[in-house]
Design a protein around this motif. Structure first.
Motif, PDB file in Angstrom:
ATOM      1  N   ARG A 176       1.089  -1.191   0.154  1.00 40.59           N
ATOM      2  CA  ARG A 176      -0.045  -0.198  -0.092  1.00 40.59           C
ATOM      3  C   ARG A 176       0.767   1.293  -0.156  1.00 40.59           C
ATOM      4  NH1 ARG A 176      -3.093  -3.151   3.460  1.00 40.59           N
ATOM      5  NH2 ARG A 176      -2.525  -2.568   5.081  1.00 40.59           N
ATOM      6  N   THR A 177       2.012   1.068   0.520  1.00 42.44           N
ATOM      7  CA  THR A 177       2.566   2.230   0.590  1.00 42.44           C
ATOM      8  C   THR A 177       3.563   2.432  -0.940  1.00 42.44           C
ATOM      9  OG1 THR A 177       3.425   1.668   3.361  1.00 42.44           O
ATOM     10  CG2 THR A 177       5.284   3.589   2.228  1.00 42.44           C
ATOM     11  N   ILE A 178       3.909   1.729  -1.212  1.00 45.56           N
ATOM     12  CA  ILE A 178       4.194   1.331  -2.550  1.00 45.56           C
ATOM     13  C   ILE A 178       3.796   2.161  -3.435  1.00 45.56           C
ATOM     14  CG2 ILE A 178       5.642   0.457  -4.825  1.00 45.56           C
ATOM     15  CD1 ILE A 178       7.840   1.099  -1.570  1.00 45.56           C
ATOM     16  N   ALA A 179       2.102   1.788  -3.589  1.00 47.27           N
ATOM     17  CA  ALA A 179       1.686   2.296  -4.252  1.00 47.27           C
ATOM     18  C   ALA A 179       0.879   3.799  -3.953  1.00 47.27           C
ATOM     19  CB  ALA A 179      -0.125   1.342  -4.072  1.00 47.27           C
ATOM     20  N   LEU A 180       1.390   4.469  -2.643  1.00 46.41           N
ATOM     21  CA  LEU A 180       0.643   5.675  -2.867  1.00 46.41           C
ATOM     22  C   LEU A 180       2.059   6.228  -3.139  1.00 46.41           C
ATOM     23  CD1 LEU A 180      -0.499   8.182  -1.175  1.00 46.41           C
ATOM     24  CD2 LEU A 180       0.180   6.867   0.878  1.00 46.41           C
ATOM     25  N   ALA A 181       3.332   5.450  -3.345  1.00 45.88           N
ATOM     26  CA  ALA A 181       4.513   6.369  -3.704  1.00 45.88           C
ATOM     27  C   ALA A 181       4.146   6.247  -4.999  1.00 45.88           C
ATOM     28  CB  ALA A 181       5.774   5.720  -3.750  1.00 45.88           C
ATOM     29  N   ARG A 182       3.549   5.262  -6.139  1.00 47.26           N
ATOM     30  CA  ARG A 182       3.654   5.476  -7.322  1.00 47.26           C
ATOM     31  C   ARG A 182       2.816   6.303  -7.897  1.00 47.26           C
ATOM     32  NH1 ARG A 182       2.360   1.060  -8.112  1.00 47.26           N
ATOM     33  NH2 ARG A 182       3.786  -0.454  -8.619  1.00 47.26           N
ATOM     34  N   GLU A 183       1.826   7.333  -7.180  1.00 50.60           N
ATOM     35  CA  GLU A 183       0.731   8.384  -7.246  1.00 50.60           C
ATOM     36  C   GLU A 183       1.471   9.405  -7.378  1.00 50.60           C
ATOM     37  OE1 GLU A 183      -2.957   7.731  -4.668  1.00 50.60           O
ATOM     38  OE2 GLU A 183      -3.172   6.251  -5.147  1.00 50.60           O
ATOM     39  N   ARG A 197       9.542  10.735   1.441  1.00 45.43           N
ATOM     40  CA  ARG A 197       9.322  10.561   2.810  1.00 45.43           C
ATOM     41  C   ARG A 197       8.204  10.773   3.288  1.00 45.43           C
ATOM     42  NH1 ARG A 197      11.302   6.758   5.958  1.00 45.43           N
ATOM     43  NH2 ARG A 197      10.980   7.469   7.962  1.00 45.43           N
ATOM     44  N   GLU A 198       8.728  12.296   3.036  1.00 43.94           N
ATOM     45  CA  GLU A 198       7.461  13.472   4.521  1.00 43.94           C
ATOM     46  C   GLU A 198       5.654  13.479   3.908  1.00 43.94           C
ATOM     47  OE1 GLU A 198       6.570  18.242   4.738  1.00 43.94           O
ATOM     48  OE2 GLU A 198       8.594  17.666   4.357  1.00 43.94           O
ATOM     49  N   GLN A 203       1.441   7.133   6.065  1.00 42.63           N
ATOM     50  CA  GLN A 203       0.862   6.111   6.213  1.00 42.63           C
ATOM     51  C   GLN A 203       1.816   5.452   6.885  1.00 42.63           C
ATOM     52  OE1 GLN A 203      -1.195   4.192   3.805  1.00 42.63           O
ATOM     53  NE2 GLN A 203      -0.651   2.679   4.997  1.00 42.63           N
ATOM     54  N   LEU A 204       2.878   5.572   6.304  1.00 41.76           N
ATOM     55  CA  LEU A 204       4.485   4.850   6.812  1.00 41.76           C
ATOM     56  C   LEU A 204       3.985   4.380   9.090  1.00 41.76           C
ATOM     57  CD1 LEU A 204       7.860   6.629   5.631  1.00 41.76           C
ATOM     58  CD2 LEU A 204       7.097   4.374   5.014  1.00 41.76           C
ATOM     59  N   ARG A 205       3.028   6.126   9.225  1.00 38.82           N
ATOM     60  CA  ARG A 205       2.823   6.111  10.769  1.00 38.82           C
ATOM     61  C   ARG A 205       2.137   5.143  11.527  1.00 38.82           C
ATOM     62  NH1 ARG A 205       3.409  12.439  11.762  1.00 38.82           N
ATOM     63  NH2 ARG A 205       5.692  11.878  12.539  1.00 38.82           N
ATOM     64  N   GLU A 206       1.117   4.790   9.711  1.00 37.20           N
ATOM     65  CA  GLU A 206      -0.418   3.700   9.989  1.00 37.20           C
ATOM     66  C   GLU A 206       0.481   2.567  10.118  1.00 37.20           C
ATOM     67  OE1 GLU A 206      -3.346   2.040  10.907  1.00 37.20           O
ATOM     68  OE2 GLU A 206      -2.950   4.300  10.730  1.00 37.20           O
ATOM     69  N   ASN A 207       1.297   2.268   9.121  1.00 33.35           N
ATOM     70  CA  ASN A 207       2.027   0.772   9.341  1.00 33.35           C
ATOM     71  C   ASN A 207       2.331   0.082  10.435  1.00 33.35           C
ATOM     72  OD1 ASN A 207       1.196   1.047   6.285  1.00 33.35           O
ATOM     73  ND2 ASN A 207       3.453   1.118   5.640  1.00 33.35           N
ATOM     74  N   ARG A 208       3.524   1.309  10.749  1.00 31.67           N
ATOM     75  CA  ARG A 208       4.382   1.185  12.599  1.00 31.67           C
ATOM     76  C   ARG A 208       2.709   1.007  13.638  1.00 31.67           C
ATOM     77  NH1 ARG A 208       9.421   1.922  13.731  1.00 31.67           N
ATOM     78  NH2 ARG A 208       9.737   1.734  10.563  1.00 31.67           N
ATOM     79  N   ARG A 209       2.303   1.642  13.553  1.00 33.23           N
ATOM     80  CA  ARG A 209       1.251   1.210  14.770  1.00 33.23           C
ATOM     81  C   ARG A 209       0.107  -0.076  14.463  1.00 33.23           C
ATOM     82  NH1 ARG A 209      -0.622   6.735  13.970  1.00 33.23           N
ATOM     83  NH2 ARG A 209      -1.673   6.322  12.139  1.00 33.23           N
ATOM     84  N   VAL A 296      10.097   3.308  -1.697  1.00 30.47           N
ATOM     85  CA  VAL A 296      10.284   4.842  -0.503  1.00 30.47           C
ATOM     86  C   VAL A 296      11.574   5.435  -0.472  1.00 30.47           C
ATOM     87  CG1 VAL A 296      10.064   5.414   1.875  1.00 30.47           C
ATOM     88  CG2 VAL A 296       8.410   3.609   0.867  1.00 30.47           C
ATOM     89  N   LYS A 297      12.589   4.260  -0.685  1.00 27.45           N
ATOM     90  CA  LYS A 297      14.336   4.822  -0.429  1.00 27.45           C
ATOM     91  C   LYS A 297      15.371   4.622  -2.021  1.00 27.45           C
ATOM     92  CE  LYS A 297      15.219   2.865   2.698  1.00 27.45           C
ATOM     93  NZ  LYS A 297      16.306   2.331   4.520  1.00 27.45           N
ATOM     94  N   VAL A 298      15.691   5.482  -2.169  1.00 29.20           N
ATOM     95  CA  VAL A 298      16.686   5.356  -3.860  1.00 29.20           C
ATOM     96  C   VAL A 298      17.020   4.518  -3.471  1.00 29.20           C
ATOM     97  CG1 VAL A 298      17.689   6.848  -5.282  1.00 29.20           C
ATOM     98  CG2 VAL A 298      16.310   7.969  -4.314  1.00 29.20           C
TER      99      VAL A 298
END
Length: 311
Positions: A176-183, A197-198, A203-209, A296-298
């Protein structure tokens, strides 16, 4: 009881193959490390690769999603080093314990160390660093595979093709994070990595929860109960060729799709590893790479251990 020798951790290969002989359950099995490498993508390598008489492992540190809570250049690197030291110590003092008990002990030790650094118990587990993890262990004359998170194990089963081991619910969450990054990248192809990343941070915080929670994903962290949720299997046979890799090195398979498990199993020298890393970095930094292969990261830290087990 396993005949213990000093454990080793390396960010570069040893000066040639390293042979450990472990005795477990009355059977002798040789663990031979052929290549053991870990290279950072930036100034701080947040991976660790280690081995001892009984096991070899890769640890891929992940920072907390808030500002670093630990006084270190990188809380992810701090955690990976702490977990590595814990594994080294555990295999020295409790080598006959089950893998789950060893991992519980290591994660409890990491929690104590983190809280000691912070000087308080009032911190959310989501804000503490954690790590993906994979290990191959000699156990009672068999090979035991264990993973938590997206580090994985490659292996040649006797008479079979090269395969990958390690399942985690984290893969679907990160998709889901990658899909958002693609958008985001489609709308802003030239966006700076820090700004990407900002934009991904909520989304990253939601993942971490969802870390180490029922219905979420399980990973090596400061919660010893994660040890009860490993992906594991045992492999029988007199000889087994296998490898352990962090997700940064596995980008060659699952992000850029330019290699398959057999290609990585063919990495049997430090020079072959260096060639693969050069290929990986070229793909990561080629023009349009982030848009063609959203992530997310290069670049990411990359760790790899190639080993054989034999009676």
């Amino acid at each position: 009881m396993v005949a213990a020798e000093d454990c080793r951790t390396a960010g570069r290969a040893f000066g040639g193959p390293t042979r450990w002989r472990a005795v477990a359950g009355g059977q002798s099995m040789m663990l031979r490390v052929i290549v053991q490498e870990s290279v950072g993508a930036g100034a701080v390598n947040e991976d660790r690769a280690g081995s001892c008489a009984q096991a070899a492992w890769v640890i891929d540190g992940a920072s907390g999603v808030m500002a670093s809570q630990i006084d270190a250049l990188s809380d992810a690197a701090w955690f990976a080093a702490e977990a590595d030291r814990g594994l080294q110590q555990a295999f020295r003092i409790m080598p006959s314990s089950s893998t789950r008990d060893i991992l519980r002990w290591v994660m409890a030790r990491c929690r104590e160390a983190a809280l000691h650094h912070l000087g308080t118990n009032s911190v959310s587990a989501n804000d503490l660093p954690s790590a993906a993890f994979a290990m191959v262990r000699v156990s009672q004359g068999r090979a035991e595979f264990t993973t938590l998170g997206d580090c994985r194990i490659l292996y040649h089963a006797p008479g079979g093709p090269a395969a990958l081991f390690g399942e985690t619910a984290l893969s679907a969450i990160e998709a889901r994070t990658i899909a958002l990054a693609r958008e985001i990248l489609t709308a802003q192809p030239d966006i700076a990595p820090a700004l990407l990343r900002e934009k991904l941070l909520p989304q990253l915080r939601e993942n971490r929860r969802r870390m180490n929670q029922p219905g979420g994903y399980w990973i090596m962290g400061c919660d010893p109960d994660a040890a009860d949720h490993v992906d594991s299997m045992t492999v029988e046979g007199d000889r087994l060729d296998c490898a352990i890799a962090s997700d940064g090195f596995l980008r060659l398979i699952d992000t850029f799709e330019c290699c398959d498990p057999s290609d990585l199993m063919d990495v049997t020298t430090p020079q072959a590893f260096a060639a693969m890393i050069a290929r990986l970095r070229m793909l990561e930094h080629s023009p349009g790479s982030m848009l063609d292969y959203p992530r997310v990261k290069v670049s990411d830290d990359a760790s790899f251990i190639r080993l054989t087990l034999s009676m």
